[in-house]
Design a protein around this motif. Structure first.
Motif, PDB file in Angstrom:
ATOM      1  N   ARG A  26       1.010  -1.281  -0.081  1.00  0.00           N
ATOM      2  CA  ARG A  26      -0.160   0.103  -0.046  1.00  0.00           C
ATOM      3  C   ARG A  26       0.858   1.132   0.079  1.00  0.00           C
ATOM      4  NH1 ARG A  26      -5.264  -1.079   1.520  1.00  0.00           N
ATOM      5  NH2 ARG A  26      -5.690  -3.085   2.270  1.00  0.00           N
ATOM      6  N   LEU A  27       0.572   2.338  -0.609  1.00  0.00           N
ATOM      7  CA  LEU A  27       1.124   3.615  -0.506  1.00  0.00           C
ATOM      8  C   LEU A  27       0.015   4.576  -0.578  1.00  0.00           C
ATOM      9  CD1 LEU A  27       2.841   4.803  -3.795  1.00  0.00           C
ATOM     10  CD2 LEU A  27       1.611   2.546  -3.780  1.00  0.00           C
ATOM     11  N   THR A  28       0.118   5.843  -0.174  1.00  0.00           N
ATOM     12  CA  THR A  28      -0.556   7.149  -0.109  1.00  0.00           C
ATOM     13  C   THR A  28       0.058   8.114  -0.911  1.00  0.00           C
ATOM     14  OG1 THR A  28      -1.567   6.321   1.973  1.00  0.00           O
ATOM     15  CG2 THR A  28      -1.747   8.884   1.518  1.00  0.00           C
ATOM     16  N   ALA A  69      -7.002  19.873   1.285  1.00  0.00           N
ATOM     17  CA  ALA A  69      -6.496  21.156   0.910  1.00  0.00           C
ATOM     18  C   ALA A  69      -5.279  21.852   1.643  1.00  0.00           C
ATOM     19  CB  ALA A  69      -7.608  22.236   1.372  1.00  0.00           C
ATOM     20  N   GLN A  70      -5.028  20.902   2.918  1.00  0.00           N
ATOM     21  CA  GLN A  70      -3.865  21.480   3.487  1.00  0.00           C
ATOM     22  C   GLN A  70      -2.598  20.697   2.985  1.00  0.00           C
ATOM     23  OE1 GLN A  70      -3.637  23.459   6.219  1.00  0.00           O
ATOM     24  NE2 GLN A  70      -5.975  23.888   5.612  1.00  0.00           N
ATOM     25  N   VAL A  71      -1.485  21.220   2.914  1.00  0.00           N
ATOM     26  CA  VAL A  71      -0.070  20.830   2.476  1.00  0.00           C
ATOM     27  C   VAL A  71       0.295  19.842   3.577  1.00  0.00           C
ATOM     28  CG1 VAL A  71       2.190  21.220   1.937  1.00  0.00           C
ATOM     29  CG2 VAL A  71       0.305  22.547   1.132  1.00  0.00           C
ATOM     30  N   VAL A  72       0.509  18.580   3.324  1.00  0.00           N
ATOM     31  CA  VAL A  72       1.000  17.661   4.172  1.00  0.00           C
ATOM     32  C   VAL A  72       2.417  17.596   4.480  1.00  0.00           C
ATOM     33  CG1 VAL A  72       1.277  15.007   4.690  1.00  0.00           C
ATOM     34  CG2 VAL A  72      -0.662  15.969   3.517  1.00  0.00           C
ATOM     35  N   ASP A  73       2.830  17.698   5.709  1.00  0.00           N
ATOM     36  CA  ASP A  73       4.551  17.707   6.192  1.00  0.00           C
ATOM     37  C   ASP A  73       4.765  16.336   6.209  1.00  0.00           C
ATOM     38  OD1 ASP A  73       6.844  17.744   7.311  1.00  0.00           O
ATOM     39  OD2 ASP A  73       6.165  19.460   8.646  1.00  0.00           O
ATOM     40  N   ASP A  77       4.262  13.460   8.934  1.00  0.00           N
ATOM     41  CA  ASP A  77       3.013  12.578   8.820  1.00  0.00           C
ATOM     42  C   ASP A  77       3.641  11.352   8.157  1.00  0.00           C
ATOM     43  OD1 ASP A  77       0.846  11.140   8.232  1.00  0.00           O
ATOM     44  OD2 ASP A  77      -0.093  12.889   7.600  1.00  0.00           O
ATOM     45  N   ALA A  78       3.909  10.227   8.857  1.00  0.00           N
ATOM     46  CA  ALA A  78       4.559   9.111   8.239  1.00  0.00           C
ATOM     47  C   ALA A  78       3.519   8.170   7.404  1.00  0.00           C
ATOM     48  CB  ALA A  78       5.253   8.358   9.345  1.00  0.00           C
ATOM     49  N   VAL A  95      10.205  11.509   1.712  1.00  0.00           N
ATOM     50  CA  VAL A  95      11.243  11.491   2.765  1.00  0.00           C
ATOM     51  C   VAL A  95      12.177  10.659   2.427  1.00  0.00           C
ATOM     52  CG1 VAL A  95      11.876  10.925   5.183  1.00  0.00           C
ATOM     53  CG2 VAL A  95       9.562  11.832   4.889  1.00  0.00           C
ATOM     54  N   PRO A  96      13.549  11.102   2.382  1.00  0.00           N
ATOM     55  CA  PRO A  96      14.811  10.224   2.058  1.00  0.00           C
ATOM     56  C   PRO A  96      14.579   8.848   2.806  1.00  0.00           C
ATOM     57  CG  PRO A  96      15.646  12.387   2.639  1.00  0.00           C
ATOM     58  CD  PRO A  96      14.112  12.326   3.021  1.00  0.00           C
TER      59      PRO A  96
END
Length: 296
Positions: free
Chosen positions: A94-96, A130-134, A138-139, A273-274
């Motif tokens: 799975r991936l988001t 609508a919000q930019v995900v950090d 947010d793993a 994320v690296p």
């Protein structure tokens, strides 16, 4: 070699840094907030530097804390992925992916069937909030496809998709509309609402037309797919990105006016994320994206 690594303290720090909350970290690790605080104080004492700024309401990472979090999060992620890969009967991949609603509706979703044909064991969740995900906090989100701007520090960029802007309309209608002294112009108003107005003016200057004169008809929408639907319905000419119009042009819903005149746009960046890019489902999706983005 690793005998002196404070693994418990590092795991406590990573969770607290990701949530920016000792309480949330305690809930995630099933310990008390006092235990989290103690572990982090011990880690700070060992390192001889502060990792958090203690604020009246909550905590914030120091510069050293941000650096440690970036490296530690990537390292723990790789360990978790290695362990998952060793499991003999691991669950379906799975991936988001997070992106804008317009990019998802007009570019990603029409193409993603091809990915499922190649990878029937991988489920993709598309988040268009609508919000930019950090991504560093947010793993749960694996990849972000973002429009324009500089790549945030500490993130891995994988490829990109460059756009240019042109004028489009309904086939059989576009040239008749363009021949009018004051055609109806369709635009998009985002938070950066001047982008389209400035680009319309640049396109008109290059084409040698005076469509932006006072009194002209300008219809604006807050989402690109609404603007494209209006244009394909014969309601005017839309200034739009080559990226988001590609599918509509292929299906004969839109035709380009003056293909010789375009205005450079921005780039859609693929970020993570690296270390996340090596996770098998993410790696497969990135490889598929490379093929698709090379086609536009």
């Amino acid at each position: 070699m690793f005998a002196n690594l404070p693994l418990t303290a590092l795991r406590s720090f990573e969770s607290a840094a990701r949530h920016l909350s000792f309480k949330a970290a305690a809930e995630e690790l099933h310990v008390t907030p006092t235990a989290i605080s103690h572990q982090i104080k011990q880690l700070e004492h060992t390192l001889g530097l502060a990792l958090f700024d203690r604020l009246p309401r909550g905590v914030a990472l120091t510069g050293d804390g941000r650096r440690l979090f970036r490296d530690l999060h990537g390292a723990l992620l790789e360990i978790a992925q290695s362990l998952a890969a060793l499991q003999p009967q691991r669950s379906t991949g799975r991936l988001t992916v997070t992106t804008t609603a317009s990019f998802a509706a007009l570019w990603l979703i029409p193409r993603i069937g091809g990915f499922y044909q190649q990878h029937q064991d991988i489920a993709v969740r598309i988040d268009t909030g609508a919000q930019v995900v950090d991504l560093q906090q947010d793993a749960s989100v694996d990849l972000a496809i973002r429009y324009g701007g500089a790549v945030p520090a500490g993130l891995h960029r994988h490829g990109g998709l460059r756009e240019h802007f042109g004028v489009y309309g309904a086939p059989g209608h576009v040239e008749a509309e363009a021949a009018k002294p004051s055609p109806t112009l369709i635009s998009v108003e985002w938070g950066e609402s001047q982008l389209y107005e400035c680009t319309w003016q640049t396109w008109c200057d290059r084409a040698g037309v005076d469509w932006m004169k006072p009194g002209g008809v300008m219809r604006a929408y807050d989402e690109e797919h609404y603007a494209l639907h209006a244009a394909s319905a014969g309601q005017g000419l839309v200034l739009a990105s080559s990226v988001v119009t590609a599918g509509s042009v292929e299906r004969g819903l839109l035709a380009m006016h003056r293909p010789d005149i375009t205005v450079p746009g921005e780039t859609y960046h693929v970020l993570c994320v690296p270390g996340r890019e090596r996770h098998p489902p993410v790696k497969a999706f990135l490889r598929w994206l490379d093929g698709q983005m090379g086609e536009v």
